[in-house]
Design a protein around this motif. Structure first.
Motif, mmCIF file in Angstrom:
data_model
loop_
_atom_site.group_PDB
_atom_site.id
_atom_site.type_symbol
_atom_site.label_atom_id
_atom_site.label_comp_id
_atom_site.label_asym_id
_atom_site.label_seq_id
_atom_site.Cartn_x
_atom_site.Cartn_y
_atom_site.Cartn_z
ATOM 1 N N GLN A 89 -65.857 26.698 -27.344
ATOM 2 C CA GLN A 89 -65.515 27.866 -26.092
ATOM 3 C C GLN A 89 -64.134 28.114 -26.707
ATOM 4 O OE1 GLN A 89 -64.144 25.211 -22.614
ATOM 5 N NE2 GLN A 89 -65.849 24.353 -23.547
ATOM 6 N N LEU A 90 -63.410 27.437 -27.976
ATOM 7 C CA LEU A 90 -62.168 27.931 -28.411
ATOM 8 C C LEU A 90 -62.040 29.413 -29.035
ATOM 9 C CD1 LEU A 90 -60.326 24.664 -29.591
ATOM 10 C CD2 LEU A 90 -60.450 25.581 -27.332
ATOM 11 N N ASN A 91 -60.865 30.128 -28.679
ATOM 12 C CA ASN A 91 -60.902 31.328 -29.509
ATOM 13 C C ASN A 91 -59.419 31.627 -29.285
ATOM 14 O OD1 ASN A 91 -60.156 32.796 -26.956
ATOM 15 N ND2 ASN A 91 -62.314 32.602 -26.600
ATOM 16 N N PRO A 92 -58.717 32.511 -29.906
ATOM 17 C CA PRO A 92 -57.412 33.143 -30.162
ATOM 18 C C PRO A 92 -56.849 32.824 -28.634
ATOM 19 C CG PRO A 92 -58.230 34.089 -31.603
ATOM 20 C CD PRO A 92 -59.412 33.541 -31.002
ATOM 21 N N GLY A 93 -57.769 33.159 -27.556
ATOM 22 C CA GLY A 93 -57.071 33.340 -26.056
ATOM 23 C C GLY A 93 -56.851 32.034 -25.513
ATOM 24 N N SER A 94 -57.155 30.931 -26.326
ATOM 25 C CA SER A 94 -57.341 29.468 -25.883
ATOM 26 C C SER A 94 -55.751 28.728 -26.241
ATOM 27 C CB SER A 94 -58.395 28.502 -26.398
ATOM 28 O OG SER A 94 -59.320 29.217 -26.148
ATOM 29 N N VAL A 95 -54.785 29.556 -26.997
ATOM 30 C CA VAL A 95 -53.710 29.140 -27.405
ATOM 31 C C VAL A 95 -52.640 28.984 -25.943
ATOM 32 C CG1 VAL A 95 -51.369 29.574 -28.786
ATOM 33 C CG2 VAL A 95 -53.794 30.162 -29.724
ATOM 34 N N LEU A 96 -52.209 27.955 -25.962
ATOM 35 C CA LEU A 96 -51.342 27.668 -24.487
ATOM 36 C C LEU A 96 -50.318 28.942 -24.321
ATOM 37 C CD1 LEU A 96 -51.447 23.911 -24.150
ATOM 38 C CD2 LEU A 96 -52.301 25.491 -22.594
ATOM 39 N N PRO A 97 -49.652 29.203 -23.436
ATOM 40 C CA PRO A 97 -48.620 30.267 -22.956
ATOM 41 C C PRO A 97 -47.459 29.933 -23.787
ATOM 42 C CG PRO A 97 -49.549 29.724 -21.167
ATOM 43 C CD PRO A 97 -50.235 28.652 -22.151
ATOM 44 N N GLY A 98 -46.811 30.884 -24.655
ATOM 45 C CA GLY A 98 -45.498 30.671 -25.160
ATOM 46 C C GLY A 98 -45.834 30.232 -26.663
ATOM 47 N N ILE A 99 -46.774 29.594 -27.083
ATOM 48 C CA ILE A 99 -46.959 29.156 -28.267
ATOM 49 C C ILE A 99 -47.066 30.378 -29.389
ATOM 50 C CG2 ILE A 99 -48.263 27.647 -29.802
ATOM 51 C CD1 ILE A 99 -46.778 26.027 -27.772
ATOM 52 N N ALA A 127 -37.971 11.736 -23.554
ATOM 53 C CA ALA A 127 -38.098 13.144 -24.473
ATOM 54 C C ALA A 127 -36.692 13.559 -24.456
ATOM 55 C CB ALA A 127 -38.979 14.180 -23.676
ATOM 56 N N ASP A 128 -35.943 14.045 -25.603
ATOM 57 C CA ASP A 128 -34.601 14.494 -25.691
ATOM 58 C C ASP A 128 -34.515 15.801 -24.670
ATOM 59 O OD1 ASP A 128 -33.566 12.459 -27.513
ATOM 60 O OD2 ASP A 128 -34.823 13.709 -28.701
ATOM 61 N N LEU A 129 -35.621 16.627 -24.534
ATOM 62 C CA LEU A 129 -35.793 17.565 -23.803
ATOM 63 C C LEU A 129 -37.075 17.732 -23.086
ATOM 64 C CD1 LEU A 129 -34.673 20.430 -22.960
ATOM 65 C CD2 LEU A 129 -35.719 21.455 -24.969
ATOM 66 N N LEU A 130 -37.273 17.838 -21.958
ATOM 67 C CA LEU A 130 -38.502 17.876 -21.134
ATOM 68 C C LEU A 130 -38.625 19.282 -20.417
ATOM 69 C CD1 LEU A 130 -40.869 15.735 -20.332
ATOM 70 C CD2 LEU A 130 -39.781 15.285 -18.463
ATOM 71 N N LEU A 131 -39.875 19.749 -20.602
ATOM 72 C CA LEU A 131 -40.183 21.044 -19.981
ATOM 73 C C LEU A 131 -41.588 20.798 -19.463
ATOM 74 C CD1 LEU A 131 -39.566 23.329 -23.357
ATOM 75 C CD2 LEU A 131 -38.084 22.988 -21.368
ATOM 76 N N PRO A 132 -41.681 21.372 -18.196
ATOM 77 C CA PRO A 132 -42.912 21.249 -17.520
ATOM 78 C C PRO A 132 -44.301 21.673 -18.325
ATOM 79 C CG PRO A 132 -41.491 22.838 -16.614
ATOM 80 C CD PRO A 132 -40.709 22.254 -17.633
ATOM 81 N N ASP A 133 -44.265 22.846 -18.838
ATOM 82 C CA ASP A 133 -45.257 23.545 -19.638
ATOM 83 C C ASP A 133 -44.916 24.187 -20.924
ATOM 84 O OD1 ASP A 133 -44.758 26.253 -18.727
ATOM 85 O OD2 ASP A 133 -45.124 25.351 -16.561
ATOM 86 N N THR A 134 -45.699 24.657 -21.728
ATOM 87 C CA THR A 134 -45.349 25.523 -22.790
ATOM 88 C C THR A 134 -44.730 26.901 -22.684
ATOM 89 O OG1 THR A 134 -47.850 26.220 -23.028
ATOM 90 C CG2 THR A 134 -47.032 24.133 -24.325
ATOM 91 N N ALA A 135 -45.055 27.245 -21.489
ATOM 92 C CA ALA A 135 -44.524 28.725 -20.975
ATOM 93 C C ALA A 135 -43.121 28.505 -21.177
ATOM 94 C CB ALA A 135 -44.927 29.066 -19.663
ATOM 95 N N GLN A 136 -42.430 27.604 -20.937
ATOM 96 C CA GLN A 136 -41.206 27.563 -21.020
ATOM 97 C C GLN A 136 -40.515 27.446 -22.552
ATOM 98 O OE1 GLN A 136 -39.992 27.490 -17.805
ATOM 99 N NE2 GLN A 136 -41.886 27.293 -17.499
ATOM 100 N N LEU A 137 -41.242 27.251 -23.414
ATOM 101 C CA LEU A 137 -40.762 27.010 -24.750
ATOM 102 C C LEU A 137 -40.543 28.507 -25.301
ATOM 103 C CD1 LEU A 137 -43.115 24.740 -26.723
ATOM 104 C CD2 LEU A 137 -40.760 24.520 -26.597
#
Ligand code: BG6
Ligand code: MG
Length: 225
Positions: A88-98, A197-207
């Motif tokens: 089921q994975l495809n390029p749309g499965s990359v998490l936000p921001g990555i 963690a030296d920096l903690l973010l709630p999700d990848t969208a913040q990266l």
């Protein structure tokens, strides 16, 4: 002043395969009469396939019930379910921001590495269309000690030709944060429950690159004081 490399964990950072691992383990656990929940799954993140099986068996008080050969068969069966679900994975499965971050790192001439203990990492990167984006992927089959040991992050740094002190590592698992910290890199944690963690973010969208750059500068000016 900037990091020379950023090294990513895969499952839970680049794509959300953590849930697919859980569903495959849940199926195996159910077949042998053990109930597992999301809390146990949290402890399996970043842990090797056999290490995960051992933990599941222990959680059901069944660690002495299976021979090494039985365990091998259970782990293989889990992997077959897991690999089937990867379809089921495809390029749309990359998490936000990555995807945007990977592109920006290349523009900034920052090397990009992968430090995943998953033996399925090559096929996952292929399915996501990200093979070209990684300058070096540590080979999980050559790793002797799983996270929290720093071996895999150190191997990724060595493959990129960059010292750990010049790298940032990104992880969603507690074992992974410990692995990064022990390697001498700066750690970025994705999630809300991670410690140290030296920096903690709630999700990848913040990266994003400006954030990593500021984080790097802050850490180095703090250390310089
Ligand atoms: C890690 C996952 O990335 O890979 C773990 O967080 C998993 O949950 C481990 O057990 C090994 O994966 P695989 O694909 O080799 O079974
Ligand atoms: Mg992970």
């Amino acid at each position: 002043m900037k990091p020379l490399a950023v090294i990513f964990d895969l499952d839970g950072v680049v794509t959300d395969t953590a849930h697919l691992h859980f569903l495959a383990w849940q199926r195996i656990a159910h077949e042998i009469g053990i109930a597992i929940d999301e809390q146990i799954n949290e402890q399996l993140k970043g842990i090797s396939r056999m290490g995960s099986l051992e933990r599941i068996l222990r959680s059901g008080g069944a660690e002495h019930r299976y021979s090494a050969q039985d365990k091998h068969r259970l782990a293989e069966r889990k992997n077959a379910f897991y690999v089937a679900s990867l379809q089921q994975l495809n390029p749309g499965s990359v998490l936000p921001g990555i995807a945007a971050l990977l592109e920006e790192l290349h523009r900034q001439d920052v090397r990009v590495g992968l430090a995943s203990v998953s033996l399925n990492a090559p096929r996952i990167l292929e399915a996501l269309g990200l093979v070209e984006q990684f300058d070096f992927c540590a080979d999980a089959s050559r790793i002797q000690r799983s996270k929290p040991d720093p071996e895999i992050f150190i191997a990724a740094c060595a493959g990129l030709g960059v010292a750990p002190a010049n790298c940032i590592g990104i992880e969603d698992a507690q074992a992974g944060i410990e692995s990064i910290n022990a390697s001498g890199m700066l750690s970025v944690g994705i999630g809300v429950q991670l410690l140290n963690a030296d920096l903690l973010l709630p999700d990848t969208a913040q990266l994003n690159w400006p954030l990593l750059q500021t984080f790097w500068l802050t850490q180095h000016s703090v250390n310089a004081v």
